[in-house]
Scaffold this active site. Structure first.
Site, PDB file in Angstrom:
ATOM      1  N   GLY A  10      28.575 -18.828  38.687  1.00 26.27           N
ATOM      2  CA  GLY A  10      27.702 -17.803  39.255  1.00 26.27           C
ATOM      3  C   GLY A  10      27.357 -18.060  40.720  1.00 26.27           C
ATOM      4  O   GLY A  10      27.889 -18.989  41.349  1.00 26.27           O
ATOM      5  N   SER A 124      11.917 -20.211  38.692  1.00 26.82           N
ATOM      6  CA  SER A 124      11.761 -19.176  39.715  1.00 26.82           C
ATOM      7  C   SER A 124      10.309 -19.077  40.156  1.00 26.82           C
ATOM      8  O   SER A 124       9.394 -19.333  39.360  1.00 26.82           O
ATOM      9  CB  SER A 124      12.192 -17.842  39.110  1.00 26.82           C
ATOM     10  N   TYR A 148      11.721 -11.406  31.682  1.00 22.37           N
ATOM     11  CA  TYR A 148      12.515 -12.414  32.410  1.00 22.37           C
ATOM     12  C   TYR A 148      11.623 -13.583  32.833  1.00 22.37           C
ATOM     13  O   TYR A 148      11.931 -14.752  32.584  1.00 22.37           O
ATOM     14  CB  TYR A 148      13.181 -11.777  33.650  1.00 22.37           C
ATOM     15  N   LYS A 152      11.384 -17.808  31.695  1.00 25.41           N
ATOM     16  CA  LYS A 152      11.319 -18.989  32.572  1.00 25.41           C
ATOM     17  C   LYS A 152      10.084 -19.835  32.228  1.00 25.41           C
ATOM     18  O   LYS A 152      10.162 -21.059  32.166  1.00 25.41           O
ATOM     19  CB  LYS A 152      11.270 -18.563  34.051  1.00 25.41           C
ATOM     20  N   ARG A 230       8.576 -11.959  51.602  1.00 19.32           N
ATOM     21  CA  ARG A 230       9.152 -12.965  50.697  1.00 19.32           C
ATOM     22  C   ARG A 230       9.661 -14.149  51.505  1.00 19.32           C
ATOM     23  O   ARG A 230       9.957 -14.051  52.690  1.00 19.32           O
ATOM     24  CB  ARG A 230      10.346 -12.380  49.919  1.00 19.32           C
ATOM     25  N   ASP A 295       5.943  -5.535  41.710  1.00 14.38           N
ATOM     26  CA  ASP A 295       6.105  -6.278  42.969  1.00 14.38           C
ATOM     27  C   ASP A 295       4.762  -6.777  43.493  1.00 14.38           C
ATOM     28  O   ASP A 295       3.743  -6.091  43.359  1.00 14.38           O
ATOM     29  CB  ASP A 295       6.726  -5.378  44.052  1.00 14.38           C
TER      30      ASP A 295
HETATM   31  P1  NAD Z   1      24.341 -15.533  38.316  1.00 13.68           P
HETATM   32  O1  NAD Z   1      24.255 -14.426  37.329  1.00 13.68           O
HETATM   33  O2  NAD Z   1      25.216 -15.354  39.514  1.00 13.68           O
HETATM   34  O3  NAD Z   1      24.785 -16.894  37.578  1.00 13.68           O
HETATM   35  C1  NAD Z   1      24.447 -17.172  36.241  1.00 13.68           C
HETATM   36  C2  NAD Z   1      25.740 -17.568  35.523  1.00 13.68           C
HETATM   37  O4  NAD Z   1      25.437 -17.877  34.166  1.00 13.68           O
HETATM   38  C3  NAD Z   1      26.790 -16.452  35.505  1.00 13.68           C
HETATM   39  O5  NAD Z   1      28.025 -16.970  35.968  1.00 13.68           O
HETATM   40  C4  NAD Z   1      26.872 -16.029  34.039  1.00 13.68           C
HETATM   41  O6  NAD Z   1      28.179 -15.612  33.680  1.00 13.68           O
HETATM   42  C5  NAD Z   1      26.436 -17.304  33.334  1.00 13.68           C
HETATM   43  N1  NAD Z   1      25.817 -17.118  32.017  1.00 13.68           N
HETATM   44  C6  NAD Z   1      24.815 -16.268  31.671  1.00 13.68           C
HETATM   45  N2  NAD Z   1      24.510 -16.405  30.372  1.00 13.68           N
HETATM   46  C7  NAD Z   1      25.328 -17.370  29.874  1.00 13.68           C
HETATM   47  C8  NAD Z   1      25.496 -17.962  28.599  1.00 13.68           C
HETATM   48  N3  NAD Z   1      24.781 -17.541  27.545  1.00 13.68           N
HETATM   49  N4  NAD Z   1      26.414 -18.929  28.443  1.00 13.68           N
HETATM   50  C9  NAD Z   1      27.174 -19.347  29.489  1.00 13.68           C
HETATM   51  N5  NAD Z   1      27.072 -18.804  30.727  1.00 13.68           N
HETATM   52  C10 NAD Z   1      26.152 -17.834  30.913  1.00 13.68           C
HETATM   53  O7  NAD Z   1      22.839 -15.878  38.757  1.00 13.68           O
HETATM   54  P2  NAD Z   1      22.322 -16.846  39.904  1.00 13.68           P
HETATM   55  O8  NAD Z   1      21.692 -15.997  40.956  1.00 13.68           O
HETATM   56  O9  NAD Z   1      23.363 -17.825  40.277  1.00 13.68           O
HETATM   57  O10 NAD Z   1      21.138 -17.558  39.121  1.00 13.68           O
HETATM   58  C11 NAD Z   1      21.292 -18.824  38.499  1.00 13.68           C
HETATM   59  C12 NAD Z   1      19.983 -19.211  37.830  1.00 13.68           C
HETATM   60  O11 NAD Z   1      18.959 -19.237  38.808  1.00 13.68           O
HETATM   61  C13 NAD Z   1      19.520 -18.239  36.748  1.00 13.68           C
HETATM   62  O12 NAD Z   1      18.960 -18.980  35.687  1.00 13.68           O
HETATM   63  C14 NAD Z   1      18.450 -17.420  37.430  1.00 13.68           C
HETATM   64  O13 NAD Z   1      17.479 -16.934  36.537  1.00 13.68           O
HETATM   65  C15 NAD Z   1      17.848 -18.457  38.387  1.00 13.68           C
HETATM   66  N6  NAD Z   1      17.212 -17.855  39.568  1.00 13.68           N
HETATM   67  C16 NAD Z   1      17.933 -17.035  40.390  1.00 13.68           C
HETATM   68  C17 NAD Z   1      17.310 -16.442  41.495  1.00 13.68           C
HETATM   69  C18 NAD Z   1      18.070 -15.498  42.410  1.00 13.68           C
HETATM   70  O14 NAD Z   1      17.439 -14.759  43.174  1.00 13.68           O
HETATM   71  N7  NAD Z   1      19.398 -15.474  42.407  1.00 13.68           N
HETATM   72  C19 NAD Z   1      15.954 -16.693  41.757  1.00 13.68           C
HETATM   73  C20 NAD Z   1      15.252 -17.553  40.902  1.00 13.68           C
HETATM   74  C21 NAD Z   1      15.901 -18.132  39.816  1.00 13.68           C
HETATM   75  N1  UDP Z   2      13.145  -4.446  48.110  1.00 20.29           N
HETATM   76  C1  UDP Z   2      13.254  -3.193  48.675  1.00 20.29           C
HETATM   77  N2  UDP Z   2      14.343  -2.445  48.343  1.00 20.29           N
HETATM   78  C2  UDP Z   2      15.324  -2.874  47.504  1.00 20.29           C
HETATM   79  C3  UDP Z   2      15.202  -4.173  46.942  1.00 20.29           C
HETATM   80  C4  UDP Z   2      14.088  -4.933  47.260  1.00 20.29           C
HETATM   81  O1  UDP Z   2      12.399  -2.759  49.435  1.00 20.29           O
HETATM   82  O2  UDP Z   2      16.295  -2.129  47.234  1.00 20.29           O
HETATM   83  C5  UDP Z   2      11.984  -5.293  48.453  1.00 20.29           C
HETATM   84  C6  UDP Z   2      11.105  -5.680  47.278  1.00 20.29           C
HETATM   85  O3  UDP Z   2      10.115  -4.683  47.051  1.00 20.29           O
HETATM   86  C7  UDP Z   2      10.524  -7.011  47.763  1.00 20.29           C
HETATM   87  C8  UDP Z   2      11.639  -7.610  48.613  1.00 20.29           C
HETATM   88  O4  UDP Z   2      12.483  -6.513  48.980  1.00 20.29           O
HETATM   89  O5  UDP Z   2       9.396  -6.789  48.615  1.00 20.29           O
HETATM   90  C9  UDP Z   2      12.481  -8.652  47.872  1.00 20.29           C
HETATM   91  O6  UDP Z   2      12.933  -8.072  46.661  1.00 20.29           O
HETATM   92  P1  UDP Z   2      13.967  -8.808  45.712  1.00 20.29           P
HETATM   93  O7  UDP Z   2      14.197  -7.919  44.524  1.00 20.29           O
HETATM   94  O8  UDP Z   2      15.174  -9.219  46.505  1.00 20.29           O
HETATM   95  O9  UDP Z   2      13.222 -10.146  45.290  1.00 20.29           O
HETATM   96  P2  UDP Z   2      11.864 -10.383  44.459  1.00 20.29           P
HETATM   97  O10 UDP Z   2      11.174  -9.088  44.293  1.00 20.29           O
HETATM   98  O11 UDP Z   2      12.326 -10.955  43.190  1.00 20.29           O
HETATM   99  O12 UDP Z   2      11.066 -11.335  45.280  1.00 20.29           O
END
Ligand code: NAD
Ligand code: UDP
Length: 338
Positions: A10, A124, A148, A152, A230, A295
């Protein structure tokens, strides 16, 4: 160390894989490819010069987890695998509890079976809920406003119980703020299926003409320009934070630790749009839309504990975040044209 990355194909996992290999660790990825593509492994090889194995499977499959832990002699796990779309979690909560909570439970069982007790978990900033003060430090009260976020929080609680019950565990909970950007090569980055939920991939697609305009969700928040603020963190900085956390936790005397991974600096939606346009010399048409449910006005980290205890801090600025996102978007356009 030999490290298993669940969800390693991912967005964040693939960047962490490159950072681990360049720090001298051995990596194996385990992923069911529900939100990623096996082709990312070729790109990881192009970046690192190392063929990283990918085992296709699901974290809810205890035998498959045991197999991969034993076959590759994993000493630690970084656990990214999970579903992460807030809106989808409201519509399909069972899917989220099953994948994220049951999946983590099964992973923990398999790790215990195989005598692997070092774990880094992707949490997160959403676990802080509505901020009571800013910047958010790790002692800020936690709460969740959607399924979600609740997955977490539940996983964090589970991990605390597990660490309290058996002193063999070494667990790091990493609370990410807003990861954005891409590897400098432009070969890997964030490419969500369908219409992006997150701001940065949405901006990139508008700039590329793949989406018509950005909806800015609310301009009447109590922030300097009224739009949401953010803490955007470059994904390569975030990846380096994982290496620091893994190395710290592996030799720590404490069973469990929690660290924010953020920059400490907040930017508004309009500041992000303006920066993206200026740095990449592109246009990002937008319109002001109603606020998005759930939000918060502002959310940014205190990164002090990670700086003090991990010796890590984010170094890459907003220009680097915007430039690398755009480089990746251009790379996708080239790939799609082929
Ligand atoms: P992503 O979707 O790109 O990566 C997650 C990966 O996990 C994917 O490749 C998916 O195929 C795999 N996956 C999902 N369920 C699975 C399962 N049951 N078994 C095996 N593989 C599985 O997401 P990401 O942005 O890389 O996020 C990674 C982690 O970080 C997640 O747990 C997400 O909740 C957390 N996170 C992400 C963000 C963000 O903004 N990207 C922010 C905070 C936390
Ligand atoms: N946001 C926006 N338009 C979009 C997506 C996000 O204005 O199409 C804003 C959202 O309201 C927030 C910021 O951008 O203030 C970051 O949003 P994101 O979904 O990326 O992250 P999170 O809300 O999880 O912090």
């Amino acid at each position: 160390m030999k490290i298993l990355l669940t969800g390693g194909a991912g967005y964040i996992g693939s960047h962490v894989a490159t950072a681990l290999v360049s720090s001298g660790h051995d990596v194996v990825c385990f992923d069911n490819l529900s939100n990623s593509d096996a082709a990312v492994m070729d790109r990881l090889e192009a970046i690192t010069g190392t063929a990283i194995p990918l085992v296709e499977g699901d974290i809810r499959d205890r035998d498959a987890m045991r197999y991969v832990l034993q076959e590759y002699g994993a000493e630690a796990v970084i656990h990214f695998a999970g579903l992460k779309a807030v809106g989808e979690s409201v519509a399909e909560p069972i899917k989220y509890y099953d994948n994220n909570v049951r999946g983590t439970l099964t992973l923990l069982e398999a790790m215990a079976d195989c005598d692997v007790h070092t774990l880094v978990f992707s949490s997160s900033a959403t676990v802080y809920g509505q901020p009571q003060y800013l910047p958010l430090d790790e002692n800020h009260p936690t709460s969740a406003t959607n399924p979600y976020g609740r997955t977490k929080l539940m996983i964090e609680e589970m991990l605390r119980d597990v660490a309290a019950a058996d002193s063999k565990w070494r667990i790091a909970i990493l609370r990410y703020f807003n990861p954005v950007g891409a590897h400098d090569s432009g070969l890997i980055g964030e490419n969500p299926n369908g219409i992006p939920n997150n701001l940065m991939p949405f901006i990139s697609r508008v700039a590329a003409g793949r989406l018509a305009e950005l909806s800015v969700f609310g301009d009447d928040y109590d922030t300097p320009d009224g739009t949401g603020v953010r803490d955007y963190i470059h994904v390569v900085d975030l990846a380096e934070g994982h290496v620091a956390a893994l190395e710290a936790v592996a030799k720590s005397g404490q069973p469990i630790s929690t660290w924010n991974l953020g920059t400490g600096q907040g930017y508004s939606v309009l500041e992000m749009v303006e920066a993206f346009e200026r740095i990449n010399d592109v246009s990002v048409p937008y319109r002001i839309a109603p606020r998005r449910d759930g939000d918060v006005a502002s959310c940014f980290a205190s990164p002090e504990r990670a700086a003090r205890e991990l010796g890590w801090k984010a170094n890459r600025d907003l220009d680097a975040m915007c430039a690398s996102s755009w480089r990746f978007e251009r790379m996708l356009a080239t790939r799609n044209a082929d």
